[in-house]
Design an enzyme around this catalytic site. Structure first.
Site, short mmCIF file in Angstrom:
data_model
loop_
_atom_site.label_atom_id
_atom_site.label_comp_id
_atom_site.label_asym_id
_atom_site.label_seq_id
_atom_site.Cartn_x
_atom_site.Cartn_y
_atom_site.Cartn_z
N GLY A 45 -3.02 -6.48 8.98
CA GLY A 45 -2.41 -7.66 9.17
C GLY A 45 -0.99 -7.42 9.61
O GLY A 45 -0.38 -6.42 9.28
N GLN A 50 7.55 -9.11 11.97
CA GLN A 50 7.51 -7.61 11.71
C GLN A 50 7.82 -6.77 13.00
O GLN A 50 7.95 -5.57 12.98
CB GLN A 50 6.16 -7.28 11.30
CG GLN A 50 6.19 -7.57 9.69
CD GLN A 50 4.88 -7.01 9.05
OE1 GLN A 50 3.71 -7.59 9.39
NE2 GLN A 50 4.92 -5.94 8.31
N CYS A 92 2.79 -2.97 2.85
CA CYS A 92 3.37 -3.86 4.07
C CYS A 92 3.84 -2.69 4.85
O CYS A 92 4.48 -1.70 4.37
CB CYS A 92 4.40 -4.74 3.40
SG CYS A 92 4.87 -5.55 4.85
N LEU A 93 3.43 -2.75 5.98
CA LEU A 93 3.90 -2.01 7.07
C LEU A 93 5.48 -1.81 7.26
O LEU A 93 6.16 -1.04 7.94
CB LEU A 93 3.34 -2.26 8.36
CG LEU A 93 1.89 -2.05 8.64
CD1 LEU A 93 1.38 -2.83 10.11
CD2 LEU A 93 1.35 -0.72 8.45
N HIS A 134 -0.41 -12.80 2.13
CA HIS A 134 0.56 -11.88 2.69
C HIS A 134 1.12 -12.10 3.94
O HIS A 134 2.37 -12.03 3.97
CB HIS A 134 -0.22 -10.46 2.64
CG HIS A 134 0.76 -9.29 2.81
ND1 HIS A 134 0.99 -8.34 1.92
CD2 HIS A 134 1.48 -9.12 4.37
CE1 HIS A 134 1.93 -7.42 2.55
NE2 HIS A 134 2.16 -8.01 3.74
N GLU A 135 0.36 -12.68 4.93
CA GLU A 135 0.90 -12.77 6.36
C GLU A 135 1.73 -14.31 6.42
O GLU A 135 2.62 -14.31 7.19
CB GLU A 135 -0.17 -12.93 7.33
CG GLU A 135 -0.99 -11.53 7.50
CD GLU A 135 -0.06 -10.14 7.61
OE1 GLU A 135 1.16 -10.23 8.08
OE2 GLU A 135 -0.36 -9.16 6.97
N HIS A 138 5.14 -13.57 5.02
CA HIS A 138 5.98 -13.21 6.08
C HIS A 138 6.53 -14.17 7.08
O HIS A 138 7.69 -14.24 7.26
CB HIS A 138 5.16 -12.09 7.09
CG HIS A 138 4.84 -10.91 6.46
ND1 HIS A 138 6.22 -9.79 6.34
CD2 HIS A 138 4.20 -9.80 6.53
CE1 HIS A 138 5.85 -8.70 5.89
NE2 HIS A 138 4.57 -8.91 5.91
NI NI Z 1 3.41 -6.87 5.42
#
Ligand code: NI
Length: 169
Positions: A45, A50, A92-93, A134-135, A138
């Protein structure tokens, strides 16, 4: 185009994104770039903040590119109902190398718009429910560490600060 991924500490990750109102070729290009960036980073995701773009836009693919039908675009997503709870290791990236057991709903239903601006609702279970939450988090300036205990969260923040000082972040 592969974008650099913004890491925790950058204000854009803690801002509420602006609504997507124009569904045009530019948005299509941005979404294609977001998928490309997500696959290159081996994520399932990716949210627009991000890559430094404060918009209510996210892409998800829990099949990691193996199933074209699994590619999801969420514009202006809202979680409208949830069911159950389970704690699973999550990352998470924007917080590379940090993972923690994170409580999330076992099922979640999201309402969003697709790439053409059409509204849809979709129920997810397990990893997909987790990705929806999660997204969507964000896009509201929240990261998975907000769901951890203060002790665990502070420990991660301390390690990040140390890495920042050492120029490793
Ligand atoms: Ni994330």
């Amino acid at each position: 185009m592969i974008y650099p991924i913004v890491k925790y500490g950058q204000p854009v990750l803690e801002q509420v994104g602006e609504s997507v109102t124009v569904f045009d070729g530019d948005l299509e290009k941005l979404v294609a770039d977001m998928f490309e960036t997500m696959y290159a980073a081996h994520g399932v995701g990716l949210a627009a903040p991000q890559i430094g773009i404060s918009k209510q836009l996210a892409v998800i693919d829990i099949a990691s590119g193996q199933d074209p039908n699994a590619k999801l675009v969420l514009a202006n997503p809202v979680i409208i109902s949830t069911e159950g709870n389970e704690s699973v290791e999550e990352g998470c990236l924007s917080l590379p190398d940090f993972r923690a057991s994170t409580g999330r709903p076992r099922k979640a239903t999201v309402r969003a718009q697709n790439l053409h601006g059409e509204e849809f609702t979709m129920e997810g279970e397990g990893l997909l429910a987790r990705a929806f939450c999660h997204e969507t988090d964000h896009l509201n300036g929240r990261l998975f560490i907000h769901h951890l205990s203060m002790l665990k969260r502070d420990s991660i923040k301390r390690k990040v600060r140390k890495m920042m000082k050492a120029g490793e972040w």
